[in-house]
Design an enzyme around this catalytic site. Structure first.
Site, PDB file in Angstrom:
ATOM      1  N   ASP A 145       2.044  10.738  -1.197  1.00 14.79           N
ATOM      2  CA  ASP A 145       1.101   9.316  -1.066  1.00 14.79           C
ATOM      3  C   ASP A 145       0.946   8.250  -2.200  1.00 14.79           C
ATOM      4  OD1 ASP A 145       0.535   6.553  -0.124  1.00 14.79           O
ATOM      5  OD2 ASP A 145      -1.201   7.358   0.714  1.00 14.79           O
ATOM      6  N   ASP A 218       1.562   1.233   6.285  1.00 17.23           N
ATOM      7  CA  ASP A 218       0.541   1.884   7.440  1.00 17.23           C
ATOM      8  C   ASP A 218       0.344   1.237   8.805  1.00 17.23           C
ATOM      9  OD1 ASP A 218      -0.217   3.398   5.208  1.00 17.23           O
ATOM     10  OD2 ASP A 218      -1.835   2.811   5.142  1.00 17.23           O
TER      11      ASP A 218
END
Length: 393
Positions: A145, A218
Site C-alpha cells: 500500500d 478505496d
C-alpha cells in the site's frame, strides 16, 4: 552481437517475470481480507477464526483460499532490522502454518514507505529483508500500500518542480524494488499493488512483477461508491489476463449497508470484470443471502473462467448498462444493470454478442435455465438490480 545477446537476455528476463506472475495468479485471486470488517483491531484469533469459517461455510471449496491480514499487524524491527509482529500476532509463522493446514493460503500487508496507512512500520530500505521474512513465514500474498511513500513523492516534486515525471518514476521504482525482492525469495507470492490507480498501473504493473493492481481509490459499503468504482472500469479489459489483473478493490458483500439487489449488482460487476474476489465481511455472521451471493457457483465460474478475459461495457443508456464478458467454449456472460430509482426493462440483442441464431440462456441469480432465445432478450429489473446471464450456443 553483444547488443543482440543483451536484447535476447532482456526478453528472457521479461518472459520469466511474466511466467512467475502467471504461476502465482493464473486466474483472479479469491479469498478474504481483514480490513473491511476488522480494520485496525484485527488479531491472530480473528484471522484463525476466519480461516476456520472459510472451511466450515464451504467458501474455501468455492474458491476463496487466501486469508489476508491487512494493516496493523506490525511491531518493531530488531537490531538487525528484522520486522516482528505486535502483541496481537504472537507468531506469524505459526499463523501461516495454521492457515496452510486448512488448505488455505496466507496473505500479509506492508507499504513501500516508512509507515503504513495505520502508522505501523513500512518496508522502505528493508525490502529484501522483509521479503525474505515473509517467505520464511510461508506468505503467499503481499498487499503493498502506497501510503506514506506518497508523501516522499510529493516532497520530491516540491524540491524538483521542473521534473514533472519524478513522482511516477519514484513510485514505479519503489514497487519494482519489492517485486524484485519477492522474486528473489523463490517463493510464488501474489504481489498486489495498492496505489489507488495513480498513473495507470495497468500499463506498468506487469513490469514491476505485480499480479494485480488497484485501479481506483478505496471502496466502502455503499451503493454509490460501489457503482462509481465498478462502472469506471470500462475500457480496461485489454490490460487483464493470466497473471495480471485489474483490481477494483475488495468485496463489501455481507457488511450490511446495501440491499440484496445492490450486493448482487456488486458481485455481478466484479465477476464480469474478472476482478480478484476478496470478501471483507465477518464470516461468522453471514446470512443465507450473503452466502448465496458470495458462493453462487455460476457467478464464481464467470470470474474464474479459464479463458481469463475481463469483460467490458457493451452500451450505456442513461441509468441502464449492459456489460459482457467472453467465456470459454464460445459462451458469453451478460450483465443487465439498472442504476435508476425505478423498475426498468433492459434489453440485449443476442446477435450483437455473437449469437446470430440465438443461444441457450441461463439466469445466474435465479439459478434457472431459460431455454433457447433469439433476437432481443429483455428482462424487467428492479431498482439498483441486475440480471446476470450466461449465453451458450
Amino acid at each position: 552481437m553483444r547488443a543482440v545477446v543483451r536484447i535476447a537476455c532482456l526478453a528472457f528476463v521479461a518472459s520469466t517475470a511474466l511466467w512467475a506472475q502467471e504461476k502465482a495468479a493464473p486466474l483472479p485471486p479469491m479469498g478474504w481480507n481483514s480490513w473491511n470488517h476488522f480494520a485496525g483491531h484485527v488479531t491472530d484469533a480473528d484471522v484463525r477464526s476466519a480461516a476456520d469459517m472459510l472451511v466450515s461455510t464451504g467458501m474455501r471449496d468455492a474458491g476463496y483460499v487466501y486469508v489476508n491480514v491487512d494493516d496493523t499487524w506490525q511491531g518493531t524491527r530488531d537490531a538487525q532490522g528484522v520486522i516482528h509482529p505486535n502483541d496481537r500476532f504472537p507468531d506469524m509463522k505459526a499463523l501461516g502454518d495454521y492457515i496452510h493446514s486448512k488448505g488455505l493460503k496466507f496473505g500479509i500487508y506492508s507499504s513501500p514507505g516508512p509507515k503504513t496507512c495505520g502508522g505501523y512500520a513500512g518496508s522502505i530500505d528493508h525490502e529484501a529483508q522483509d521479503a525474505k521474512t515473509y517467505a520464511e513465514w510461508g506468505v503467499d500474498f503481499l498487499k503493498y500500500d502506497l501510503c506514506s511513500y506518497q508523501d516522499l513523492m510529493i516532497q520530491a516534486q516540491k524540491e524538483h518542480p521542473e521534473d514533472t515525471g519524478i513522482k511516477n518514476r519514484m513510485m514505479i521504482a519503489a514497487y519494482k524494488k519489492m517485486g524484485d525482492a519477492l522474486k528473489a525469495t523463490g517463493r510464488p507470492i501474489v504481489y498486489s499493488l495498492c496505489q489507488y490507480g495513480i498513473d495507470d498501473p495497468w500499463k506498468w504493473g506487469p513490469g514491476v512483477g505485480a499480479s494485480m493492481w488497484r485501479t481506483t481509490d478505496d471502496i466502502d459499503d455503499s451503493y454509490g461508491r460501489m457503482i462509481a468504482i465498478g462502472f469506471s472500469q470500462a475500457g480496461l479489459s485489454k490490460y487483464a489476463g493470466p497473471g495480471h489483473w485489474n483490481d477494483p478493490d475488495m468485496l463489501e458483500v455481507g457488511n450490511g449497508k446495501m440491499t440484496a439487489d445492490e450486493y448482487r449488482t456488486h458481485m455481478s460487476l466484479w465477476v464480469l470484470l474478472a476482478a480478484p474476489l476478496l470478501a471483507g465481511n465477518d464470516l461468522s455472521k453471514m446470512s443465507d443471502m450473503d452466502k448465496s451471493i458470495l458462493m453462487n457457483k455460476d457467478a464464481i465460474a464467470i470470474d474464474q473462467d479459464p479463458l481469463a478475459k475481463q469483460g467490458d461495457r457493451l452500451y450505456e443508456s442513461g441509468d441502464l448498462d449492459v456489460w459482457t464478458k467472453p467465456l470459454s467454449g464460445g459462451r458469453v456472460a451478460v450483465g443487465l444493470f439498472n442504476r435508476s430509482w425505478s423498475t426498468r426493462d433492459i434489453s440485449v440483442d443476442l446477435a450483437q454478442i455473437g449469437f446470430k441464431n440465438g443461444g441457450n440462456v441461463r439466469d445466474v441469480w435465479k439459478g434457472k435455465d431459460l431455454g433457447h432465445r433469439s433476437g432481443v432478450f429483455t428482462d424487467t429489473i428492479l431498482t439498483h438490480g441486475v440480471t446476470l446471464l450466461i449465453v451458450s450456443k
